[in-house]
Design an enzyme around this catalytic site. Structure first.
Site, mmCIF file in Angstrom:
data_model
loop_
_atom_site.group_PDB
_atom_site.id
_atom_site.type_symbol
_atom_site.label_atom_id
_atom_site.label_comp_id
_atom_site.label_asym_id
_atom_site.label_seq_id
_atom_site.Cartn_x
_atom_site.Cartn_y
_atom_site.Cartn_z
ATOM 1 N N CYS A 1 -4.066 5.156 -2.141
ATOM 2 C CA CYS A 1 -4.565 4.341 -3.247
ATOM 3 C C CYS A 1 -4.655 5.222 -4.487
ATOM 4 C CB CYS A 1 -5.926 3.759 -2.887
ATOM 5 S SG CYS A 1 -6.662 2.850 -4.244
ATOM 6 N N HIS B 1 -7.639 -0.825 9.288
ATOM 7 C CA HIS B 1 -6.698 -0.249 8.303
ATOM 8 C C HIS B 1 -7.055 1.227 8.127
ATOM 9 C CE1 HIS B 1 -4.598 -0.775 4.175
ATOM 10 N NE2 HIS B 1 -5.199 0.388 4.038
ATOM 11 N N ASP C 1 0.849 -1.206 0.000
ATOM 12 C CA ASP C 1 0.000 0.000 0.000
ATOM 13 C C ASP C 1 0.880 1.250 0.000
ATOM 14 O OD1 ASP C 1 -2.378 1.389 -0.037
ATOM 15 O OD2 ASP C 1 -3.044 0.799 1.950
ATOM 16 N N HIS D 1 -6.070 5.141 6.942
ATOM 17 C CA HIS D 1 -5.240 6.143 6.266
ATOM 18 C C HIS D 1 -5.309 7.416 7.104
ATOM 19 C CE1 HIS D 1 -4.142 4.099 2.440
ATOM 20 N NE2 HIS D 1 -5.080 3.270 2.890
HETATM 21 P P1 HMG Z 1 -9.477 -4.645 -16.556
HETATM 22 O O1 HMG Z 1 -8.768 -3.744 -17.503
HETATM 23 O O2 HMG Z 1 -10.933 -4.490 -16.394
HETATM 24 O O3 HMG Z 1 -9.221 -6.192 -16.748
HETATM 25 O O4 HMG Z 1 -8.760 -4.454 -15.145
HETATM 26 P P2 HMG Z 1 -8.781 -7.114 -17.897
HETATM 27 O O5 HMG Z 1 -9.167 -8.471 -17.441
HETATM 28 O O6 HMG Z 1 -9.300 -6.580 -19.213
HETATM 29 O O7 HMG Z 1 -7.191 -7.017 -17.885
HETATM 30 C C1 HMG Z 1 -6.463 -5.914 -18.373
HETATM 31 C C2 HMG Z 1 -5.013 -6.349 -18.579
HETATM 32 O O8 HMG Z 1 -4.425 -6.626 -17.305
HETATM 33 C C3 HMG Z 1 -4.876 -7.643 -19.398
HETATM 34 O O9 HMG Z 1 -3.614 -7.549 -20.055
HETATM 35 C C4 HMG Z 1 -4.778 -8.706 -18.341
HETATM 36 O O10 HMG Z 1 -4.103 -9.868 -18.747
HETATM 37 C C5 HMG Z 1 -3.990 -7.989 -17.254
HETATM 38 P P3 HMG Z 1 -3.563 -7.315 -21.656
HETATM 39 O O11 HMG Z 1 -4.285 -8.474 -22.251
HETATM 40 O O12 HMG Z 1 -4.272 -6.004 -21.886
HETATM 41 O O13 HMG Z 1 -2.100 -7.274 -21.919
HETATM 42 N N1 HMG Z 1 -4.274 -8.511 -15.918
HETATM 43 C C6 HMG Z 1 -3.332 -8.820 -15.032
HETATM 44 N N2 HMG Z 1 -1.995 -8.816 -15.087
HETATM 45 C C7 HMG Z 1 -1.341 -9.217 -13.990
HETATM 46 N N3 HMG Z 1 -1.933 -9.625 -12.853
HETATM 47 C C8 HMG Z 1 -3.271 -9.645 -12.767
HETATM 48 C C9 HMG Z 1 -4.031 -9.242 -13.890
HETATM 49 N N4 HMG Z 1 -5.336 -9.153 -14.128
HETATM 50 C C10 HMG Z 1 -5.489 -8.700 -15.371
HETATM 51 N N5 HMG Z 1 -3.866 -10.046 -11.637
HETATM 52 C C11 HMG Z 1 -8.105 -5.322 -13.015
HETATM 53 C C12 HMG Z 1 -9.221 -5.169 -14.012
HETATM 54 C C13 HMG Z 1 -8.712 -5.851 -11.724
HETATM 55 C C14 HMG Z 1 -7.062 -6.273 -13.549
HETATM 56 C C15 HMG Z 1 -7.483 -3.901 -12.769
HETATM 57 O O14 HMG Z 1 -8.508 -3.031 -12.462
HETATM 58 C C16 HMG Z 1 -6.489 -3.884 -11.650
HETATM 59 O O15 HMG Z 1 -5.411 -4.456 -11.743
HETATM 60 N N6 HMG Z 1 -6.819 -3.195 -10.540
HETATM 61 C C17 HMG Z 1 -5.954 -3.140 -9.382
HETATM 62 C C18 HMG Z 1 -6.060 -1.831 -8.733
HETATM 63 C C19 HMG Z 1 -5.179 -1.765 -7.497
HETATM 64 O O16 HMG Z 1 -4.177 -2.435 -7.385
HETATM 65 N N7 HMG Z 1 -5.576 -0.905 -6.531
HETATM 66 C C20 HMG Z 1 -4.845 -0.733 -5.324
HETATM 67 C C21 HMG Z 1 -5.033 -1.859 -4.362
HETATM 68 S S1 HMG Z 1 -6.515 -1.736 -3.384
HETATM 69 C C22 HMG Z 1 -6.093 -0.627 -2.126
HETATM 70 O O17 HMG Z 1 -5.039 -0.034 -2.135
HETATM 71 C C23 HMG Z 1 -7.041 -0.482 -0.967
HETATM 72 C C24 HMG Z 1 -6.558 -1.178 0.315
HETATM 73 O O18 HMG Z 1 -5.313 -0.677 0.745
HETATM 74 C C25 HMG Z 1 -7.592 -0.942 1.421
HETATM 75 C C26 HMG Z 1 -7.986 0.528 1.545
HETATM 76 O O19 HMG Z 1 -7.171 1.345 1.989
HETATM 77 O O20 HMG Z 1 -9.110 0.808 1.136
HETATM 78 C C27 HMG Z 1 -6.450 -2.683 0.113
HETATM 79 MG MG MG Z 2 -5.038 1.209 1.924
#
Ligand code: HMG
Ligand code: MG
Length: 299
Positions: free
Chosen positions: A239, A206, A17, A208
């Protein structure tokens, strides 16, 4: 004084994070040095990295390298939202998985490109399979109090999302104030409600620190019986998909408060600050948390 726990577990989220919000790529080798310094300071549970789309979060694109090379001690999480991420994470040797979903649809769409219900539909078979295979699973619940797009979130909506995860046999719920807007009263009330509803699940808070209320919120959650807290060394983070969300509460400031309350953490504060010193040159801003500033001034 309310009754407080004797011991608290810190789940260090700085390498995930904390760093995910840094625009400039931090070399994997430097991330590993940071992680290992945190372990040496006594951190036993940590979010190492995330397996997400490298197009969405380029900073986490070295996740395989991190998981393969890290010293395996304690409980180490990787965060991932989907089947592709879970498969790559397990393949790289991940031992514990954190899935994530927002209570609010608007945030979840921005973060995962799905509504909350769509995310839950995707996650259900994945979580059930992980549990069948004996993998420790934590569910990170974003926007549990407020959403940057929809405003206040109803506590009952947060509880009901958490309930679905408990029905799937989840081990831990990490309940997040994503944009650092909750007040200590809201923290106390929601964590009391969750503790009563889910007595047999590990409950983690958790926070922030956007409005500098995180420490007060932790104190309120302690009073509600919570003894697990996510925090980020150096107060790094935020985030990228939650406008206005600044860093997580700083681990060194949380540990200091807990020690001053006579609560054990197993963490050495000076060594923790030494870990922050290792990562400071690689992040975009000087680190000026309370305990880290005192540590640097002493040198
Ligand atoms: P999308 O564009 O809708 O999905 O994204 P997709 O299925 O069309 O995939 C897009 C591309 O990503 C494709 O590649 C997939 O293969 C690839 P391309 O064919 O275009 O070359 N892909 C991946 N690659 C590696 N690992 C994977 C993966 N999945 C798909 N797992 C998706 C949907 C969910 C993938 C995207 O929205 C995403 O990665 N989101 C992540 C966002 C993120 O990391 N946010 C921060 C974390 S959450 C947070 O911080 C909150 C927390 O701390 C708690 C709080 O404070 O609230 C936990
Ligand atoms: Mg967080």
């Amino acid at each position: 004084m309310f009754s407080l726990p004797n011991k608290v577990t810190i789940i260090e989220v700085g390498p995930r994070d904390g760093l995910q919000n840094e625009a400039k790529l931090v070399p994997a080798e430097k991330k590993l040095e940071f992680i290992h310094a945190l372990q040496e300071a006594g951190i036993e549970e940590m979010e190492l990295t995330s397996f997400v789309s490298p197009k969405w979060v380029p900073q986490m694109s070295d996740s395989k390298e991190i998981v393969s090379a890290v010293q395996k001690t304690g409980r180490q999480f990787v965060l991932t939202p989907n089947e592709k991420g879970i498969a790559s994470a397990l393949d790289a040797g991940a031992q514990a998985v954190a899935v994530f979903v927002g209570v609010s649809d608007a945030f979840n769409k921005k973060n995962i490109n799905k509504t909350t219900a769509e995310s839950m539909e995707t996650l259900k078979p994945l979580v059930l399979k992980l549990k069948q295979d004996g993998v420790f699973v934590r569910a990170c619940i974003s926007t549990a109090f407020y959403c940057p797009f929809e405003g206040a979130v109803m506590p009952d909506d947060t509880v009901s999302l958490c309930r679905q995860f408990t029905e799937w046999g989840i081990d831990e719920l990490s309940v997040a104030d994503t944009i650092g807007m909750a007040s200590p009263k809201e923290s106390y009330d929601l964590f009391s409600q969750l503790a009563e509803a889910f007595p047999s699940v590990m409950l983690t808070a958790h926070f922030h620190d956007t409005r500098k209320m995180a420490i007060a919120n932790i104190y309120a959650a302690l009073q509600a019986g919570i003894s697990r807290f996510d925090s980020s060394a150096g107060g790094l983070g935020g985030c990228p998909f939650a406008p206005g969300a600044t860093g997580n509460v700083a681990t060194e400031d949380v540990v200091n408060m807990l020690h001053r309350l006579g609560i054990e953490t197993g963490i050495d504060l000076d060594q923790l600050c030494a870990a922050v010193e290792k990562i400071e040159p690689y992040v975009s801003h000087p680190i000026a948390t309370g305990m880290y500033t005192l540590f640097k001034n002493r040198k």
